[in-house]
Design a protein around this motif. Structure first.
Motif, mmCIF file in Angstrom:
data_model
loop_
_atom_site.group_PDB
_atom_site.id
_atom_site.type_symbol
_atom_site.label_atom_id
_atom_site.label_comp_id
_atom_site.label_asym_id
_atom_site.label_seq_id
_atom_site.Cartn_x
_atom_site.Cartn_y
_atom_site.Cartn_z
ATOM 1 N N VAL A 69 3.799 5.122 -18.172
ATOM 2 C CA VAL A 69 2.345 5.057 -18.296
ATOM 3 C C VAL A 69 1.748 5.576 -16.997
ATOM 4 O O VAL A 69 1.267 4.828 -16.175
ATOM 5 N N GLY A 70 1.816 6.848 -16.794
ATOM 6 C CA GLY A 70 1.344 7.453 -15.557
ATOM 7 C C GLY A 70 2.419 7.396 -14.491
ATOM 8 O O GLY A 70 2.866 6.332 -14.110
ATOM 9 N N GLU A 104 0.845 -1.188 0.000
ATOM 10 C CA GLU A 104 0.000 0.000 0.000
ATOM 11 C C GLU A 104 0.881 1.238 0.000
ATOM 12 O O GLU A 104 1.809 1.356 0.799
ATOM 13 N N LEU A 105 0.593 2.141 -0.918
ATOM 14 C CA LEU A 105 1.317 3.397 -1.032
ATOM 15 C C LEU A 105 0.491 4.486 -0.362
ATOM 16 O O LEU A 105 -0.720 4.578 -0.603
ATOM 17 N N PHE A 154 0.221 7.243 -9.559
ATOM 18 C CA PHE A 154 -1.069 6.853 -10.127
ATOM 19 C C PHE A 154 -1.469 5.440 -9.699
ATOM 20 O O PHE A 154 -2.161 4.739 -10.426
ATOM 21 N N LYS A 155 -1.018 5.028 -8.532
ATOM 22 C CA LYS A 155 -1.353 3.683 -8.035
ATOM 23 C C LYS A 155 -1.407 3.762 -6.510
ATOM 24 O O LYS A 155 -0.589 4.438 -5.893
ATOM 25 N N ARG A 156 -2.351 3.067 -5.896
ATOM 26 C CA ARG A 156 -2.465 3.108 -4.443
ATOM 27 C C ARG A 156 -2.074 1.783 -3.786
ATOM 28 O O ARG A 156 -1.471 1.764 -2.732
ATOM 29 N N ARG A 157 -2.441 0.660 -4.422
ATOM 30 C CA ARG A 157 -2.140 -0.629 -3.760
ATOM 31 C C ARG A 157 -1.976 -1.748 -4.769
ATOM 32 O O ARG A 157 -2.466 -1.675 -5.893
ATOM 33 N N PHE A 158 -1.267 -2.779 -4.317
ATOM 34 C CA PHE A 158 -1.062 -4.015 -5.077
ATOM 35 C C PHE A 158 -1.347 -5.180 -4.150
ATOM 36 O O PHE A 158 -1.139 -5.079 -2.944
ATOM 37 N N ILE A 179 16.804 11.315 -9.124
ATOM 38 C CA ILE A 179 16.190 11.788 -7.882
ATOM 39 C C ILE A 179 15.012 10.914 -7.470
ATOM 40 O O ILE A 179 14.963 10.416 -6.352
ATOM 41 N N ALA A 180 14.054 10.756 -8.352
ATOM 42 C CA ALA A 180 12.837 10.021 -8.010
ATOM 43 C C ALA A 180 12.237 9.371 -9.246
ATOM 44 O O ALA A 180 12.347 9.886 -10.352
ATOM 45 N N ARG A 181 11.616 8.235 -8.999
ATOM 46 C CA ARG A 181 10.889 7.535 -10.064
ATOM 47 C C ARG A 181 9.658 6.891 -9.426
ATOM 48 O O ARG A 181 9.769 6.076 -8.525
ATOM 49 N N PHE A 182 8.490 7.298 -9.902
ATOM 50 C CA PHE A 182 7.220 6.779 -9.401
ATOM 51 C C PHE A 182 6.353 6.408 -10.586
ATOM 52 O O PHE A 182 6.248 7.175 -11.542
ATOM 53 N N GLY A 183 5.717 5.248 -10.533
ATOM 54 C CA GLY A 183 4.736 4.908 -11.544
ATOM 55 C C GLY A 183 5.072 3.675 -12.342
ATOM 56 O O GLY A 183 5.980 2.917 -12.023
ATOM 57 N N THR A 184 4.306 3.488 -13.409
ATOM 58 C CA THR A 184 4.414 2.325 -14.280
ATOM 59 C C THR A 184 5.254 2.690 -15.497
ATOM 60 O O THR A 184 5.030 3.717 -16.128
ATOM 61 N N TYR A 185 6.197 1.802 -15.798
ATOM 62 C CA TYR A 185 7.090 1.987 -16.934
ATOM 63 C C TYR A 185 7.125 0.687 -17.725
ATOM 64 O O TYR A 185 7.009 -0.388 -17.152
ATOM 65 N N GLY A 186 7.322 0.781 -19.041
ATOM 66 C CA GLY A 186 7.481 -0.435 -19.825
ATOM 67 C C GLY A 186 6.676 -0.433 -21.086
ATOM 68 O O GLY A 186 6.186 0.588 -21.553
#
Length: 120
Positions: free
Chosen positions: A57-58, A15-16, A25-29, A65-72
């Protein structure tokens, strides 16, 4: 940045919280334990990034510095939630929505051990 991880067989719940869901752009997995191939800790700069042609992708990316989200790309997605941590938790997954999840957490070695215990 806050990441909460709970090993609750048959899954790992991630949980983020705080600003992290807004940036990623994501709260939980909920990752099934039987889909996890391996769990490791690595220096942030040692985690392989996507090969050429990756897309964000969002999310948010500030190089170094920072990386947040979906990549690929289709079938090869990674999720990153990392800012300012030298060591990160890397969860490698097979046959699931994401191929890899990379998280900046406190005590990544302890968290990796807990996930490995849940996998056993």
């Amino acid at each position: 940045m806050a990441v909460s991880i709970e090993v609750a067989p048959p899954a790992v719940r991630i949980e983020l919280t705080g600003i992290t869901p807004v940036l990623s752009f994501k709260r939980r997995f909920e990752v099934p334990l039987d889909k996890i191939e391996s769990v490791e800790t690595r220096e942030r700069g040692d985690v392989p990034e996507m090969e050429r042609g990756w897309l964000r992708v969002g999310g948010t990316h500030l190089p170094g510095i920072a990386r947040f989200g979906t990549y690929g790309t289709k079938g090869k997605k990674q999720f990153w939630a990392v800012a300012g941590r030298p060591a990160v938790l890397v969860i490698n997954i097979r046959d699931w929505e994401y191929q890899r999840i990379v998280l900046g957490v406190k005590q990544p070695e302890v968290v990796a051990g807990a996930i490995r215990t849940g996998m056993a």
